[in-house]
Design an enzyme around this catalytic site. Structure first.
Site, PDB file in Angstrom:
ATOM      1  N   HIS A 105       0.839  -1.204   0.000  1.00  0.00           N
ATOM      2  CA  HIS A 105       0.000   0.000   0.000  1.00  0.00           C
ATOM      3  C   HIS A 105       0.872   1.251   0.000  1.00  0.00           C
ATOM      4  CE1 HIS A 105      -3.335  -2.660   1.248  1.00  0.00           C
ATOM      5  NE2 HIS A 105      -4.099  -1.722   0.711  1.00  0.00           N
ATOM      6  N   LYS A 157      -0.652   4.806   4.720  1.00  0.00           N
ATOM      7  CA  LYS A 157      -1.533   3.858   5.413  1.00  0.00           C
ATOM      8  C   LYS A 157      -1.068   3.656   6.850  1.00  0.00           C
ATOM      9  CE  LYS A 157      -3.885  -0.543   4.826  1.00  0.00           C
ATOM     10  NZ  LYS A 157      -5.182   0.056   5.160  1.00  0.00           N
TER      11      LYS A 157
END
Ligand SMILES: NC(=O)c1ccc[n+]([C@@H]2O[C@H](COP(=O)([O-])OP(=O)(O)OC[C@H]3O[C@@H](n4cnc5c(N)ncnc54)[C@H](O)[C@@H]3O)[C@@H](O)[C@H]2O)c1
Length: 231
Positions: free
Chosen positions: A136, A140
């Site tokens: 990601h 995040k």
């Protein structure tokens, strides 16, 4: 629908775009500065559904407050899953409506289905070792991702506990602005078998959340993507 957006960050803004495109109205936008508005039922009057995408630390409280206001609530916040049973119970006691998915992408939900099917097969082949990887963007907050957590949990239940991945052993990469890649790999001395999903943007997540919110309005109970997609 008249919608309250709780959490006006990357997802909240993408969801707003999809809502407007689909002819819905955003009647309330809540972020840190005005989150006190959720404490008063009056402020939620006329809201058909609340869509909550905030953070692991704030999701539980926000969802609770929306449900207490009597508003059907959909959440996509991750990293608070240990408290979900409490929310499900509260929703039942209030005769409310709650929808949750750790990932609203339609493709990822097909990956979930493939993962469950594959786990049943691979549980009979002990020569394979399983691993889960996710990548990601660097912003995040939680690791492993909620989606990787779901892949691990569903793999375990589908294989009757024969397959297991320690949550701490899930491999999490954080790179640039990557929207999300999830891969389950089975490896033996002879070969490698992988199933993988790679999101191209956040739009698929926002669209899935809005479609699920449209479906939620008028229903009572606790729901997830399997209910919505009927797969
Ligand atoms: N389920 C899914 O499909 C999916 C997809 C993407 C992201 N997520 C999750 O959704 C959450 C939000 O992701 P994002 O990328 O939009 O993050 P983000 O950091 O861009 O946005 C979060 C927003 O929530 C706000 N916020 C924080 N505390 C709040 C509070 N108490 N009340 C109201 N607003 C508050 C922040 O100020 C920020 O604007 C994360 O948990 C992420 O992991 C889930």
């Amino acid at each position: 629908m008249n919608v309250a957006i709780i959490g006006y960050g990357k997802m909240g803004k993408e969801i707003e775009k999809v809502l407007v495109e689909r002819g819905h109205k955003v009647v309330l936008t809540i972020d840190v500065d005005n989150s006190y508005l959720l404490d008063c039922k009056e402020n939620m009057k006329g809201v058909d559904v609340a869509i909550e995408f905030t953070s692991p630390a704030t999701a539980y409280d926000n969802i609770k407050r929306c449900l207490m206001c009597g508003v059907p609530t959909l959440s996509g916040s991750t990293g608070w899953i240990e408290q979900k049973n409490e929310i499900d119970t509260l929703c039942g006691n209030l005769n409310g409506a709650f929808f949750y998915s750790s990932n609203y992408s339609l493709g990822v939900n097909v990956l979930f289905r493939l993962n469950r099917w594959l786990a049943k097969v691979m549980a009979q082949l002990p020569q394979y070792e399983v691993k889960i990887e996710e990548t990601h963007h660097v912003h995040k907050l939680d690791a492993p991702s909620g989606t990787a957590w779901t892949l691990a949990t569903e793999m375990e239940s589908a294989s009757d506990g024969k397959l297991h991945v320690e949550r701490g052993d899930i491999i999490s990469y954080r790179e640039g602005e990557v929207p999300g890649i999830h891969t389950v790999t089975y490896e033996s001395e002879e070969d490698t078998l992988s199933i993988s999903h790679s999101a191209k943007s956040r739009r698929g997540l926002a669209l899935g959340a809005v479609l699920a919110a449209e479906w939620l309005v008028g229903r009572k109970g606790v729901f997830g993507m399997d209910d919505f997609l009927a797969i």
